[in-house]
Design an enzyme around this catalytic site. Structure first.
Site, short mmCIF file in Angstrom:
data_model
loop_
_atom_site.label_atom_id
_atom_site.label_comp_id
_atom_site.label_asym_id
_atom_site.label_seq_id
_atom_site.Cartn_x
_atom_site.Cartn_y
_atom_site.Cartn_z
N SER A 1 0.85 -1.20 0.00
CA SER A 1 0.00 0.00 0.00
C SER A 1 0.89 1.24 0.00
CB SER A 1 -0.96 -0.04 1.19
OG SER A 1 -2.01 0.89 1.03
N GLU B 1 -9.54 -6.60 -2.86
CA GLU B 1 -8.99 -5.47 -2.11
C GLU B 1 -10.06 -4.66 -1.38
OE1 GLU B 1 -5.87 -4.42 -1.67
OE2 GLU B 1 -4.65 -5.37 -3.22
N HIS C 1 -7.72 -5.99 1.20
CA HIS C 1 -6.52 -5.20 1.37
C HIS C 1 -5.85 -5.57 2.70
CE1 HIS C 1 -4.10 -1.76 0.15
NE2 HIS C 1 -4.18 -1.22 1.36
#
Length: 501
Positions: free
Chosen positions: A203, A321, A424
């Site tokens: 990320s 995600e 995610h």
């Protein structure tokens, strides 16, 4: 990342004690290692040795990092360093007002021979939140690598930009680069090979990795790169222009009363950190400043034109995600997304394109799960493949999709209304000991061992067990990583790649 957590999920889990492998001067007692600044004493245990909170640089407000001072005697390195200044926000971070916070943590496996590959972990958190010690590296190190994590400046202390602050604007990358220099100069003492350094981030940390790929100032400090959940190509907004950075910063500088001062820099350095944090807020995802000697080109342009460090790259995305964001909203409201809310949500998000999106993504059993699939494909899957394709034209590139469906949920939170799957951050529970997540089951631990084996093998060799990504008639090879057989993902069909392209 910050969008995936809501006020309902704020809270910090107590970090579990982790032990790692010894690399010491003595055969008994706590391990001691001599660095360029002085000796450090860590801890040892069944998995190996751990050294925490080692200064790699010093930080003065809005100034580039300077070399850390040396010390005499043996410095205690058994506890993490200070968390870099950040506001209250999400469980991946911890509120702090500390500004001199630049430390590294080193973990080594218990038994090894020769120099080991080095993995330098850059934590995520939108470059706004986080700390290196949240991610316990014991299992990753035990897989056969020396693992380094770091704290680096975040948010306003890194990205505030003004002509009176010539060194500010990308201090997160400057700090990370200083940590990489520390690794180059010291990692041999911990059993690592300075010629086999892999930078790895997820990320916001993955966007940082892309920044280092594009930065001539970082060239030579690493030999491989792992980019997790960070589509940093030209559609990924991996950097900002100076004009964008100045426009972002102007309201913050005005809010703390420094905009009209004769000495803007002096005023900003004197403002209490609490006021700066409050003025900067939490609803941002800042990015490094381009158009500088350290980052001459926007990251996406550097990748597109081949003007980046052409090291082997492993890049990937998670299959689901956006499940985390939708389920986070569910936790905040206390109810799942209603079926009648699906179409209005799509129309609000996509405007004139909404009819095409609704036709491509008809409402399924769960409105939230269907909407998450739309957002995943547009915001993550398609741009991640775009980024991988761009990289592959210049350097050996492998792409993966973490697609495991039986993944741990956040510890202590109500069960979600639909499977969390490969949301995610989901893969981080397999690579690190992260107290944010439920404990792994035996089956999940087996997948963790396989993932760690693949990541360490890439760090050691620059290779994986699957083919390089290439533009060809047969499409683009993306490896699906699950608890079952690892095989080629039907990525472009599954994520409607051509629709979004």
């Amino acid at each position: 990342m910050k969008r995936l957590f809501t006020a309902a999920t704020v809270g910090i889990a107590t970090l579990a004690a982790v032990t790692f492998a010894p690399v010491a001067e003595a055969t008994t007692g706590p391990p001691v290692v001599r660095t360029a600044q002085g000796a450090v004493r860590g801890t040892s245990g069944p998995l190996g040795a751990s050294f925490q909170g080692i200064p790699y640089a010093t930080a003065e407000r809005f100034a580039a990092p300077r070399p850390a001072a040396s010390w005499t005697g043996v410095r205690d390195a058994t506890a993490p360093g200070k968390v870099c200044a950040q506001p209250l926000g999400y469980p991946i971070g911890r509120p702090s007002t500390d500004e001199d916070c630049l430390t590294v943590n080193v973990a080594t496996p218990a038994r090894h021979r020769g120099r080991l590959p080095v993995i330098v972990w850059i934590h995520g958190g939108s470059m706004m939140f986080g700390m290196g010690d949240l991610y316990g590296p014991g299992r990753l190190a035990a897989g056969g690598a020396v693992v380094v994590s770091m704290n680096y400046r975040l948010g306003v202390t890194s990205f505030l930009t003004h002509p009176a602050l010539p060194e500010s604007g990308s201090l997160a990358l400057d700090d990370q680069r200083a940590a990489l220099r520390w690794v180059r100069d010291n990692i041999r003492a911990f059993g690592g090979d300075p010629g086999r350094v892999t930078i790895m981030g997820q990320s916001g940390g993955g966007f940082s990795v892309c920044g280092h790929l594009a930065s001539p100032a970082s060239a030579g400090l690493f030999q491989r790169a792992i980019v997790q959940s960070a589509p940093c190509g030209e559609t990924g907004h991996a950097s900002r222009t100076r004009a964008e950075a100045l426009a972002d910063s102007a309201p913050v500088i005005a809010a703390v009363g420094c905009a009209d001062r004769a000495d803007v820099a002096g005023c900003l350095r004197a403002v209490p950190i609490e006021r700066l944090l409050a003025a900067f807020g939490t609803d941002r995802e800042p990015r490094p400043l381009s158009g500088t000697p350290a980052l001459p080109l926007p990251v996406g342009e550097a990748l597109r034109t081949g003007r980046f460090s052409r090291v082997p790259v492993l890049i990937g995305v998670n299959h689901d995600e956006e499940n985390g964001r939708i389920l986070g909203q569910e936790l905040a409201t206390g109810t799942p997304m209603a079926r009648e809310d699906y179409e209005p949500a799509v129309r609000k998000a996509y405007g004139s394109r909404a009819a095409a999106v609704l036709k491509r993504y008809p409402l399924g059993d769960s409105a939230g799960q269907t909407f998450a699939a739309v957002l995943t494909d547009e915001l993550w899957a398609a741009p991640s493949l775009d980024t991988a394709r761009t990289l592959s034209r210049w350097t050996p590139t492998r792409m993966y999709e973490f697609a495991e469906q039986d993944t741990p949920w956040y510890a202590g939170y109500p069960a979600p209304s639909f499977p969390v799957a490969a949301q995610h951050m989901a893969e981080l529970a397999y690579l690190f000991d992260v107290p944010l997540f439920e404990k792994l089951t035996p089956a999940q631990s087996a997948l963790a061992d396989r993932l760690i084996g693949a990541w360490v093998h890439f760090a050691a060799t620059g290779e994986t067990g699957w083919p390089r990504l290439r533009d060809s008639r047969s499409g683009w090879y993306v490896q699906s990583l699950t608890s079952g057989a690892w095989k080629r993902a039907d990525f472009t069909t599954d994520h409607h790649y051509r629709f979004w392209s």
